[in-house]
Design an enzyme around this catalytic site. Sequence first.
Site, PDB file in Angstrom:
ATOM      1  N   CYS B 130     131.390  83.367  -3.994  1.00 43.78           N
ATOM      2  CA  CYS B 130     131.637  83.971  -2.390  1.00 43.78           C
ATOM      3  C   CYS B 130     132.674  85.310  -2.627  1.00 43.78           C
ATOM      4  O   CYS B 130     133.269  86.048  -3.391  1.00 43.78           O
ATOM      5  CB  CYS B 130     132.641  82.368  -2.602  1.00 43.78           C
ATOM      6  SG  CYS B 130     133.868  83.099  -0.988  1.00 43.78           S
ATOM      7  N   THR B 193     126.174  84.109   0.568  1.00 46.68           N
ATOM      8  CA  THR B 193     125.647  85.019   1.443  1.00 46.68           C
ATOM      9  C   THR B 193     125.965  87.095   1.477  1.00 46.68           C
ATOM     10  O   THR B 193     126.126  86.649   0.354  1.00 46.68           O
ATOM     11  CB  THR B 193     126.912  85.032   2.692  1.00 46.68           C
ATOM     12  OG1 THR B 193     127.721  84.629   1.863  1.00 46.68           O
ATOM     13  CG2 THR B 193     127.115  83.374   3.544  1.00 46.68           C
TER      14      THR B 193
HETATM   15  C1  FMN Z   1     131.190  79.942   7.787  1.00 41.82           C
HETATM   16  C2  FMN Z   1     130.242  79.035   5.895  1.00 41.82           C
HETATM   17  C3  FMN Z   1     131.367  78.943   5.162  1.00 41.82           C
HETATM   18  C4  FMN Z   1     130.762  79.478   3.907  1.00 41.82           C
HETATM   19  N1  FMN Z   1     131.653  78.554   2.804  1.00 41.82           N
HETATM   20  C5  FMN Z   1     130.573  78.237   1.152  1.00 41.82           C
HETATM   21  C6  FMN Z   1     131.581  77.908   0.259  1.00 41.82           C
HETATM   22  O1  FMN Z   1     132.832  77.615   0.702  1.00 41.82           O
HETATM   23  N2  FMN Z   1     130.841  77.939  -0.892  1.00 41.82           N
HETATM   24  C7  FMN Z   1     129.566  78.482  -0.764  1.00 41.82           C
HETATM   25  O2  FMN Z   1     129.058  78.270  -2.091  1.00 41.82           O
HETATM   26  N3  FMN Z   1     128.937  79.188   0.002  1.00 41.82           N
HETATM   27  C8  FMN Z   1     130.251  78.818   1.114  1.00 41.82           C
HETATM   28  N4  FMN Z   1     128.921  79.458   2.157  1.00 41.82           N
HETATM   29  C9  FMN Z   1     127.663  79.813   1.933  1.00 41.82           C
HETATM   30  C10 FMN Z   1     126.077  78.803   2.481  1.00 41.82           C
HETATM   31  O3  FMN Z   1     126.648  77.877   1.694  1.00 41.82           O
HETATM   32  C11 FMN Z   1     125.003  79.096   1.838  1.00 41.82           C
HETATM   33  O4  FMN Z   1     124.393  79.699   1.267  1.00 41.82           O
HETATM   34  C12 FMN Z   1     124.852  80.801   2.740  1.00 41.82           C
HETATM   35  O5  FMN Z   1     125.183  80.380   4.168  1.00 41.82           O
HETATM   36  C13 FMN Z   1     123.170  81.125   3.155  1.00 41.82           C
HETATM   37  O6  FMN Z   1     121.938  80.106   3.354  1.00 41.82           O
HETATM   38  P1  FMN Z   1     121.974  79.466   5.280  1.00 41.82           P
HETATM   39  O7  FMN Z   1     121.428  81.358   6.201  1.00 41.82           O
HETATM   40  O8  FMN Z   1     120.973  78.806   6.083  1.00 41.82           O
HETATM   41  O9  FMN Z   1     123.509  79.880   6.132  1.00 41.82           O
HETATM   42  C14 FMN Z   1     129.645  79.474   3.813  1.00 41.82           C
HETATM   43  C15 FMN Z   1     128.804  80.042   4.270  1.00 41.82           C
HETATM   44  C16 FMN Z   1     129.141  80.044   6.097  1.00 41.82           C
HETATM   45  C17 FMN Z   1     128.318  80.168   6.892  1.00 41.82           C
END
Ligand code: FMN
Lengths: 258, 303
Positions: B130, B193
Amino acid sequence: MKKEVSNLLVTKNIALNHDNFLIELKADSPVEQILPGQFVNVKVEKSPNTFLRRPFSVHDTYPVTNSLSILVKAIGDGTKALSAIKEGQYLDVVFPLGNGFKMPSKGETVLLIGGGVGIAPMMHLARISKEIGADVHILLGARTLNDHILIEEFKRYGKVHLTTDDGSLGKKGFVTDHPVMDGEIRFSRYQCCGPDPMMQAVARKAKQNETECEVSLENMMACGFGVCLCCVTKTHEGNKCVCTEGPVFNINDLEWQI
Amino acid sequence: MADLRVKIDKLELKNPVMTASGTFGNGVEFDDFFNVDKLGGIILKGTTLNHREGNDYPRMAETPSGMLNAVGLQNKGVDYFCDHIYPKVEKYDTNVIVNVNGSTIEEYIALTERINELQRIDAIELNISCPNVKQGGMAFGTSCPMAEQVTKEVRKVYDKTLIVKLSPNVTNIAEIARGVESQGADAVSLVNTFLGMAIDAETRKPMLSTVTGGLSGPAIKPIALRMVWQVAQAVKIPVIGIGGIMDATDAIEFILAGASAVQVGTANFVEPNTTINIIEGLDVYLEKHNYNNINNLIGGLQL
Ligand SMILES: Cc1cc2nc3c(=O)[nH]c(=O)nc-3n(C[C@H](O)[C@H](O)[C@H](O)COP(=O)(O)O)c2cc1C
Ligand SMILES: Cc1cc2nc3c(=O)[nH]c(=O)nc-3n(C[C@H](O)[C@H](O)[C@H](O)COP(=O)(O)OP(=O)(O)OC[C@H]3O[C@@H](n4cnc5c(N)ncnc54)[C@H](O)[C@@H]3O)c2cc1C
Ligand code: FES
């Protein structure tokens, strides 16, 4: 009402002035169930820079045609693309979202306050409040005479009071400078939507006048239905999502320094 | 109908489509939209031992083909999770996975032990990536020795499926993947991210209260895909692909790169039905390309 993702037919798109557009959409599920203050989240096509949906208050509902409308102010890429939509096209909408305003009891005197495009949810609220039998006052603020829209429509549902920043229509100044807010008339409640500084000024007046006050917040949103936790506002009970626990809040619950 | 079932260690998935932590709430928010039981699995919002308020607003900024977030793991802590959230997700007939976060190894262990008591939680996803918390979080995921150590310690107290979620903010992600594999991870999920930033030129201020935040959405897909491919080459345990997946074609690309399953994140905000649409799209793709089993597609990149 269950929230849904639907393709809604655009039945009207009326340019009210150079930057405000009233878009009417035909719904499948009964629109009577939508509460004043709830919002819709719209996918914007043909706008490459607009990745997320855009939230808009429900402006009013029309049970006879089972339609709803949104009032869109074109300020950026997404809203400009949306304002160009044509009758007969479809909009991909997630709705209804959020919680509504508190409904008045019959005979209560209420003041609905809208600043700029914050007037959007007030039409629905004014209509339903009048149907309930409340004594409705509506205070609308805009920059100039030319920015004021929908005054005649609002007059159907209550007594309309106006302000402009430059004095070109109604009382000169901000909504809080209008005599209707000086405490003479005892309102059961102020219900307000507009820019944050305006809502905070209204909240201060409400404190002075010992009047209950609800505000509808417009925080930046990613999802609109409570899963991203991006839209939070500080309350006495910690961070709350504006999209699911608002957008309407009682000012007593907010951590505003007023 | 092609066979979409896949396995991640002991987990049996109806299909390879899961939801990414922090983008699917606790699942119940989607009950109005579709039957969550149809998914391969759901990863719940990141949980910590103690209540966290998260970062100040603004926590989100839209960027080209994506968004930055700086939520900062807002959640009510594990006691609240056990008492109020677990009873709501117990009903789901799909794999329910908790995303576990800590700022010290002790916190990761204590939280894992609590989650271990919950019968219907099929696996944990150890979030060592994170970017939005000051202490711990990504620090564990960007240093190989620390990633190995936290995996090793958590492994000792957890016997169900242990997924480790990797950070892309590293020079060599395959090395970290191999490290956590060597310490007993049953699977790796990637990517979290990317650390990013947005500035409002008019106000000359950062768009996020924390200045930097995590980038997600289609903008990161090519990099995520490359990383999944590199990691899949490097480890023997299953790889779960994440990053900018918006439709079935995106999911298939990750599967071809070597992912046994995928997670859908930001797309859930834009189109709440994305996961369901992907499951249907996978079936259409398999039929069209004469595959009767999705497992035959995993790592099927033609070089
Ligand atoms: C608003 C938001 C909150 C997130 N919260 C978490 C989290 O609590 N734990 C975690 O492992 N990843 C978290 N992520 C990351 C996502 O699980 C994912 O790994 C990342 O967004 C990439 O995938 P995507 O491009 O499909 O969104 C979060 C992402 C977003 C956008
Ligand atoms: C619950 C809710 C209800 C709303 N109701 C209405 C409505 O009825 N009518 C209406 O016209 N607008 C309404 N808005 C605001 C509307 O959603 C934004 O104006 C819109 O998202 C801007 O999109 P854009 O692509 O045109 O602008 P962008 O290009 O994204 O942004 C242009 C400028 O507007 C600012 N901006 C973007 N989003 C917001 C926001 N949510 N609040 C304040 N400033 C913002 C940006 O910082 C930027 O300076 C509402 C917002 C919320 C959260
Ligand atoms: S906009 Fe996602 S939680 Fe409110």
